[in-house]
Design an enzyme around this catalytic site. Structure first.
Site, short mmCIF file in Angstrom:
data_model
loop_
_atom_site.label_atom_id
_atom_site.label_comp_id
_atom_site.label_asym_id
_atom_site.label_seq_id
_atom_site.Cartn_x
_atom_site.Cartn_y
_atom_site.Cartn_z
N ASN A 116 0.85 -1.19 0.00
CA ASN A 116 0.00 0.00 0.00
C ASN A 116 0.89 1.25 0.00
OD1 ASN A 116 -1.56 2.24 0.88
ND2 ASN A 116 -3.05 0.87 1.84
N GLN A 117 0.98 1.89 -1.18
CA GLN A 117 1.88 3.04 -1.31
C GLN A 117 1.50 4.16 -0.35
OE1 GLN A 117 4.79 1.57 -3.01
NE2 GLN A 117 4.89 3.78 -2.90
N ASP B 188 -0.48 -2.83 10.56
CA ASP B 188 -1.86 -3.25 10.37
C ASP B 188 -2.70 -2.21 11.07
OD1 ASP B 188 -3.59 -5.23 9.14
OD2 ASP B 188 -4.33 -5.60 11.15
N SER B 189 -3.65 -1.68 10.36
CA SER B 189 -4.40 -0.58 10.93
C SER B 189 -5.85 -0.65 10.51
CB SER B 189 -3.79 0.75 10.51
OG SER B 189 -3.70 0.82 9.10
N ARG C 216 -0.88 6.35 13.02
CA ARG C 216 0.39 5.83 12.50
C ARG C 216 1.56 6.63 13.05
NH1 ARG C 216 -1.37 5.21 7.65
NH2 ARG C 216 -2.19 3.18 8.20
#
Length: 199
Positions: free
Chosen positions: A10-11, A71-72, A183
């Protein structure tokens, strides 16, 4: 530090992580840049911690280098913590951000704003070549609104208003979001863990 391999493809996530880790002297490259085989790692854990570790550890086993995985997701109080670990596939396997947002809006229809408490959670795991790991968790609390607003960010950002703000994550500039996001908090926690490990 050595180059770290990001387990994510995931950029958006890689860019957000890199924007914050640069100041910690970490160089991050994606698993594709590192030449890791394109294998899908099944995220079958029941917690963000389980999924984050699994992703990082599987990549470490393939490359033997230090790896990092995030992981979010979003946890909504009114929905008993859903979508949680299913945030990316909330509206079904082939869903996208729009469909996920539409499902969330429909489930919260008629629910008063004050009962729309939610939090974004990010768990970042760094696994070293010897298999030891550091696990850092960050949370950002706020509310869910009923109409998407804003052009920045991704995922549920257009529906999430963080505490202390009148704007959604998608209305905040990336540098604003990177100061308060789940994050950012997880990466700050990771920095403290790295300092302890190296002291």
């Amino acid at each position: 530090m050595d180059t770290i391999i990001a387990a994510s493809r995931n950029q958006h996530k890689i860019v957000e992580i890199e924007a914050i880790t640069k100041k910690f002297g970490m160089t991050i490259i994606s698993r594709d840049e590192a030449g890791i085989p394109k294998v899908e790692i099944e995220e079958d854990g029941e917690t963000f911690e389980e999924n984050s570790f699994k992703k990082a550890d599987e990549i470490r086993k393939m490359c033997g280098k230090t790896t990092i995985a995030d992981d979010s997701g979003l946890m909504v109080d009114y929905l008993g913590g859903a979508p949680g670990v299913y945030s990316a596939r909330f509206a079904g396997e082939d869903c996208n951000d729009t469909k996920n947002n539409e499902k969330l809006i429909s489930l919260l229809e008629g629910v008063p704003y004050k009962e729309r408490r939610a939090k974004f959670v990010s768990v970042i795991t760094m696994v070293f070549p010897d298999g030891t790991s550091l696990v850092a968790r960050g949370e950002c609390e706020g509310h869910i609104i009923d109409t998407p607003v804003g052009e920045h960010g991704f995922g549920y950002d257009p529906l999430f208003v963080p505490d202390g703000f009148q704007r959604t994550f998608a209305q905040l500039l990336p540098e604003e979001k990177n100061q308060i996001s789940h994050r950012a908090k997880a990466l700050a926690a990771l920095e403290r863990l790295l300092e302890e490990r190296n002291s």
